[in-house]
Design a protein around this motif. Structure first.
Motif, PDB file in Angstrom:
ATOM      1  N   ALA A 313      72.829  67.839  20.197  1.00 65.65           N
ATOM      2  CA  ALA A 313      73.444  67.141  21.582  1.00 65.65           C
ATOM      3  C   ALA A 313      74.780  66.440  21.617  1.00 65.65           C
ATOM      4  O   ALA A 313      74.549  65.416  20.731  1.00 65.65           O
ATOM      5  N   THR A 314      75.631  66.516  22.524  1.00 68.04           N
ATOM      6  CA  THR A 314      76.844  65.749  22.602  1.00 68.04           C
ATOM      7  C   THR A 314      76.431  64.505  23.584  1.00 68.04           C
ATOM      8  O   THR A 314      77.190  63.634  23.852  1.00 68.04           O
ATOM      9  N   GLY A 315      75.296  64.873  24.546  1.00 68.79           N
ATOM     10  CA  GLY A 315      74.924  63.797  25.322  1.00 68.79           C
ATOM     11  C   GLY A 315      73.436  64.303  25.948  1.00 68.79           C
ATOM     12  O   GLY A 315      73.030  65.174  26.063  1.00 68.79           O
ATOM     13  N   THR A 316      72.962  63.198  26.497  1.00 68.05           N
ATOM     14  CA  THR A 316      71.340  63.329  26.829  1.00 68.05           C
ATOM     15  C   THR A 316      71.457  62.586  28.097  1.00 68.05           C
ATOM     16  O   THR A 316      72.174  61.485  28.308  1.00 68.05           O
ATOM     17  N   ARG A 317      70.666  62.765  29.193  1.00 66.60           N
ATOM     18  CA  ARG A 317      70.236  61.935  30.282  1.00 66.60           C
ATOM     19  C   ARG A 317      68.820  62.510  30.967  1.00 66.60           C
ATOM     20  O   ARG A 317      68.339  63.734  30.594  1.00 66.60           O
ATOM     21  N   VAL A 318      68.284  61.489  31.658  1.00 66.56           N
ATOM     22  CA  VAL A 318      67.176  61.847  32.204  1.00 66.56           C
ATOM     23  C   VAL A 318      67.194  62.545  33.505  1.00 66.56           C
ATOM     24  O   VAL A 318      68.072  61.970  34.432  1.00 66.56           O
ATOM     25  N   ALA A 319      66.871  63.828  33.787  1.00 65.71           N
ATOM     26  CA  ALA A 319      67.277  64.714  34.904  1.00 65.71           C
ATOM     27  C   ALA A 319      66.215  64.239  35.803  1.00 65.71           C
ATOM     28  O   ALA A 319      66.616  64.488  37.052  1.00 65.71           O
ATOM     29  N   ARG A 320      64.995  64.242  35.690  1.00 64.50           N
ATOM     30  CA  ARG A 320      63.858  63.877  36.452  1.00 64.50           C
ATOM     31  C   ARG A 320      62.936  63.290  35.712  1.00 64.50           C
ATOM     32  O   ARG A 320      63.082  63.417  34.502  1.00 64.50           O
ATOM     33  N   GLU A 321      61.707  62.634  36.128  1.00 63.95           N
ATOM     34  CA  GLU A 321      60.764  62.187  35.334  1.00 63.95           C
ATOM     35  C   GLU A 321      60.067  62.975  34.602  1.00 63.95           C
ATOM     36  O   GLU A 321      59.741  64.229  35.235  1.00 63.95           O
ATOM     37  N   PHE A 322      60.095  62.763  33.431  1.00 61.08           N
ATOM     38  CA  PHE A 322      59.586  63.666  32.215  1.00 61.08           C
ATOM     39  C   PHE A 322      60.379  64.888  31.936  1.00 61.08           C
ATOM     40  O   PHE A 322      60.097  66.008  31.319  1.00 61.08           O
ATOM     41  N   VAL A 323      61.575  64.696  32.307  1.00 61.72           N
ATOM     42  CA  VAL A 323      62.724  65.993  32.122  1.00 61.72           C
ATOM     43  C   VAL A 323      63.899  65.437  31.490  1.00 61.72           C
ATOM     44  O   VAL A 323      64.589  64.529  32.265  1.00 61.72           O
ATOM     45  N   GLU A 324      64.168  65.466  30.055  1.00 62.28           N
ATOM     46  CA  GLU A 324      65.390  65.090  29.483  1.00 62.28           C
ATOM     47  C   GLU A 324      66.297  66.165  29.306  1.00 62.28           C
ATOM     48  O   GLU A 324      65.941  67.309  28.781  1.00 62.28           O
ATOM     49  N   GLU A 325      67.377  66.028  29.565  1.00 66.46           N
ATOM     50  CA  GLU A 325      68.639  66.979  29.675  1.00 66.46           C
ATOM     51  C   GLU A 325      69.218  66.785  28.327  1.00 66.46           C
ATOM     52  O   GLU A 325      69.913  65.592  28.158  1.00 66.46           O
ATOM     53  N   PHE A 326      69.737  67.853  27.382  1.00 64.49           N
ATOM     54  CA  PHE A 326      70.410  67.930  26.399  1.00 64.49           C
ATOM     55  C   PHE A 326      71.774  68.705  26.431  1.00 64.49           C
ATOM     56  O   PHE A 326      71.700  69.785  26.831  1.00 64.49           O
ATOM     57  N   THR A 327      72.866  68.208  26.423  1.00 62.30           N
ATOM     58  CA  THR A 327      74.014  68.850  26.462  1.00 62.30           C
ATOM     59  C   THR A 327      74.585  69.177  25.213  1.00 62.30           C
ATOM     60  O   THR A 327      74.656  68.184  24.679  1.00 62.30           O
ATOM     61  N   LEU A 328      74.693  70.531  25.050  1.00 64.50           N
ATOM     62  CA  LEU A 328      75.213  71.031  23.555  1.00 64.50           C
ATOM     63  C   LEU A 328      76.721  71.119  23.615  1.00 64.50           C
ATOM     64  O   LEU A 328      77.495  70.861  24.628  1.00 64.50           O
ATOM     65  N   ALA A 329      77.265  71.250  22.366  1.00 59.72           N
ATOM     66  CA  ALA A 329      78.809  71.267  22.218  1.00 59.72           C
ATOM     67  C   ALA A 329      79.402  72.444  22.860  1.00 59.72           C
ATOM     68  O   ALA A 329      80.681  71.965  23.522  1.00 59.72           O
ATOM     69  N   ASP A 330      78.862  73.609  23.102  1.00 60.72           N
ATOM     70  CA  ASP A 330      79.554  74.408  24.065  1.00 60.72           C
ATOM     71  C   ASP A 330      79.353  74.477  25.610  1.00 60.72           C
ATOM     72  O   ASP A 330      79.500  75.081  26.143  1.00 60.72           O
ATOM     73  N   TYR A 335      66.543  71.683  28.527  1.00 64.86           N
ATOM     74  CA  TYR A 335      65.671  70.732  29.228  1.00 64.86           C
ATOM     75  C   TYR A 335      64.419  70.604  28.389  1.00 64.86           C
ATOM     76  O   TYR A 335      63.855  71.485  28.330  1.00 64.86           O
ATOM     77  N   LEU A 336      64.130  69.280  27.883  1.00 68.20           N
ATOM     78  CA  LEU A 336      62.698  69.117  27.414  1.00 68.20           C
ATOM     79  C   LEU A 336      61.944  68.361  28.055  1.00 68.20           C
ATOM     80  O   LEU A 336      62.161  67.249  28.804  1.00 68.20           O
ATOM     81  N   LEU A 337      60.625  68.855  28.127  1.00 66.28           N
ATOM     82  CA  LEU A 337      59.739  68.079  28.917  1.00 66.28           C
ATOM     83  C   LEU A 337      58.822  67.220  28.203  1.00 66.28           C
ATOM     84  O   LEU A 337      58.284  67.523  27.269  1.00 66.28           O
ATOM     85  N   ALA A 338      58.437  66.127  28.888  1.00 63.56           N
ATOM     86  CA  ALA A 338      57.539  64.892  28.359  1.00 63.56           C
ATOM     87  C   ALA A 338      57.713  64.815  26.916  1.00 63.56           C
ATOM     88  O   ALA A 338      56.680  64.443  26.243  1.00 63.56           O
ATOM     89  N   ASP A 339      59.028  64.704  26.178  1.00 59.58           N
ATOM     90  CA  ASP A 339      59.232  64.234  25.114  1.00 59.58           C
ATOM     91  C   ASP A 339      58.561  65.134  24.163  1.00 59.58           C
ATOM     92  O   ASP A 339      58.385  64.808  23.127  1.00 59.58           O
ATOM     93  N   GLY A 340      58.306  66.400  24.301  1.00 62.23           N
ATOM     94  CA  GLY A 340      57.813  67.507  23.598  1.00 62.23           C
ATOM     95  C   GLY A 340      56.341  67.312  23.536  1.00 62.23           C
ATOM     96  O   GLY A 340      55.334  67.873  22.489  1.00 62.23           O
ATOM     97  N   ARG A 341      55.725  66.204  24.367  1.00 64.08           N
ATOM     98  CA  ARG A 341      54.244  65.931  24.011  1.00 64.08           C
ATOM     99  C   ARG A 341      53.227  66.681  25.024  1.00 64.08           C
ATOM    100  O   ARG A 341      54.185  67.695  25.793  1.00 64.08           O
ATOM    101  N   LEU A 342      52.048  66.918  24.943  1.00 63.02           N
ATOM    102  CA  LEU A 342      51.279  67.762  25.707  1.00 63.02           C
ATOM    103  C   LEU A 342      51.642  67.732  27.135  1.00 63.02           C
ATOM    104  O   LEU A 342      51.418  66.734  27.843  1.00 63.02           O
ATOM    105  N   VAL A 343      52.365  68.842  27.631  1.00 60.82           N
ATOM    106  CA  VAL A 343      52.820  68.747  28.949  1.00 60.82           C
ATOM    107  C   VAL A 343      51.703  68.495  30.181  1.00 60.82           C
ATOM    108  O   VAL A 343      52.061  67.806  31.172  1.00 60.82           O
TER     109      VAL A 343
END
Length: 422
Positions: A313-330, A335-343
């Motif tokens: 990722a070139t950048g990350t931000r919290v998009a919503r509660e329990f949703v993390e946005e990862f921006t890739l180089a291209d 979007y990753l939910l709940a840090d990959g824990r049991l959703v």
């Protein structure tokens, strides 16, 4: 009520709300309630210390109440840093007098301090969801192994760990694999995980599933449940598998099956349910569509290779509660939910109480079983005895108002014989 119990919870002022929700769940758990009534009369766990490492939810609270009613001295800690319901943790201490160590969102150090606090209880019976207590007892607290009569294990991931210990001849005490009970994996894993995983994804994202491509990674009982529920909501479900028997079952159930490299290119939502690590990894992140959503419903947050995603990722931000946005180089966003824990437990409330009624009935009756039979059990992983499994199914049917037939004496004799042909 005033308490001298040891505990570490977020806020004791939440206890009243926790009691209300625990009581609501209890109304949906008639099998466990019936066991609790009997336990209050018979006290089968009198004098025994129990250390439980489970998801601290309303349903779990009713299991703790049942064990205490049976005479057990109970301590509970969380089995996942994001699965605790803080009002329930407070209620367990304040209203029910049960030592509780659990805070939603606790960091890794606190998580392990809570595990150690549960082990400090010097349990005669361990009750795990993921085998963390057993893992510590077999590594840094081996001097306590002799105190333990037996343990129980709630989930697939924990059973995998325990069978590995048994295979290596290192299991220090017998363990009942509650996860292997038919009234557990057929219902909890399939119907409970199926519904609650979809619930967690929708609560976290508010996306419409109809018309989306949803990839289920792993077609065990949990994966079957997720696939079934997602299909019912109109998603186009794809399955990935490594087991040829499970793969062919998915095909026969009507789902396309393909390698992860192909599924990663077309999936809008990808859900892991394998119990293994890095099943969605760096090479898959490079193939994902812009906007792909990643969720996990397996026990630990290792199924999605999160460090590799962060490195890309070139950048990350919290998009919503329990949703993390990862921006890739291209420019793609993932979007990753709940840090990959049991959703289902991180972003929602976990399984419905009606399902956990059977799972926790298995836990309560297995605790009673090991107290009665621990002296004769070997250091092995045992399945729940069939008579316990059958009794729970019978009780559940009765609470649902469902009646079934019984074998006649002639029919029972026929099924037990070999000398009567066609």
């Amino acid at each position: 009520m005033a308490t001298t119990q040891r505990y570490d919870v977020k806020d004791m002022a939440l206890a009243a709300e926790g009691v209300r929700r625990i009581e609501w769940a209890d109304r949906q758990m008639p099998v466990l309630a019936a066991i609790r009534e009997r336990f209050e009369r018979e006290r089968p766990l009198d004098g025994y210390r129990v250390s439980a490492c489970l998801h601290v939810t309303t349903e779990t609270a009713n299991l703790m109440r049942t064990l205490k009613a049976g005479g057990a001295d109970v301590v509970i800690c969380a089995s996942n840093p994001l699965s605790t319901q803080d009002d329930v943790a407070a209620a367990l201490v304040d209203a029910y007098g049960i030592s509780t160590f659990a805070i939603k969102g606790e960091d890794n150090d606190t998580y392990y301090q809570h595990l150690e606090a549960a082990i400090d209880h010097r349990p005669h019976i361990t009750m795990d969801d993921g085998a963390d207590v057993i893992g510590i007892l077999h590594s840094t607290r081996r001097e306590q192994l002799g105190d333990v009569i037996a343990g129980t294990e709630e989930t697939t991931t924990g059973v995998i760990r325990l069978r590995a210990l048994e295979r290596d001849g290192k299991l220090g005490f017998p363990v009942v694999a509650v996860n292997e009970a038919r009234t557990k994996h057929l219902f909890d894993n399939r119907y409970g995980t199926g519904q609650s995983t979809i619930d967690g994804i929708i609560r976290a994202t508010n996306v419409l599933l109809a018309g989306r491509v949803l990839v289920v990674v792993g077609y065990g009982w949990c994966g079957r449940g997720v696939a079934m529920r997602a299909k019912g909501m109109g998603a186009h479900v794809i399955v990935t598998e490594v087991d040829p028997m499970k793969a062919i079952e998915a095909v026969m159930d009507g789902f396309p099956v393909m390698p992860m490299e192909e599924a990663a290119k077309v999936g809008d939502i990808l859900v892991t349910a394998t119990g293994d690590k890095s099943v969605i990894s760096k090479r898959h992140f490079e193939l994902l569509k812009d906007g792909a959503i990643l969720a996990n419903t397996g026990h630990f947050n290792v199924e999605i290779e999160i460090p590799a995603l962060r490195a890309l990722a070139t950048g990350t931000r919290v998009a919503r509660e329990f949703v993390e946005e990862f921006t890739l180089a291209d420019g793609r966003r993932v979007y990753l939910l709940a840090d990959g824990r049991l959703v289902n437990l991180s972003a929602a409330e976990g399984h419905p109480a009606q399902v956990m009624d059977m799972s926790f009935a298995n836990q309560a009756l297995s605790a009673e079983y090991v107290v009665a039979n621990g002296a004769t059990l070997e250091r092995k992983v045992y399945v729940v005895p069939k008579d316990i499994d059958d009794e729970i199914a019978r009780l559940k049917l009765a609470t649902m108002g469902v009646k079934i037939d019984q074998l006649t004496e002639e029919q029972a004799k026929y099924l037990a014989s070999w000398d009567e042909g066609t």
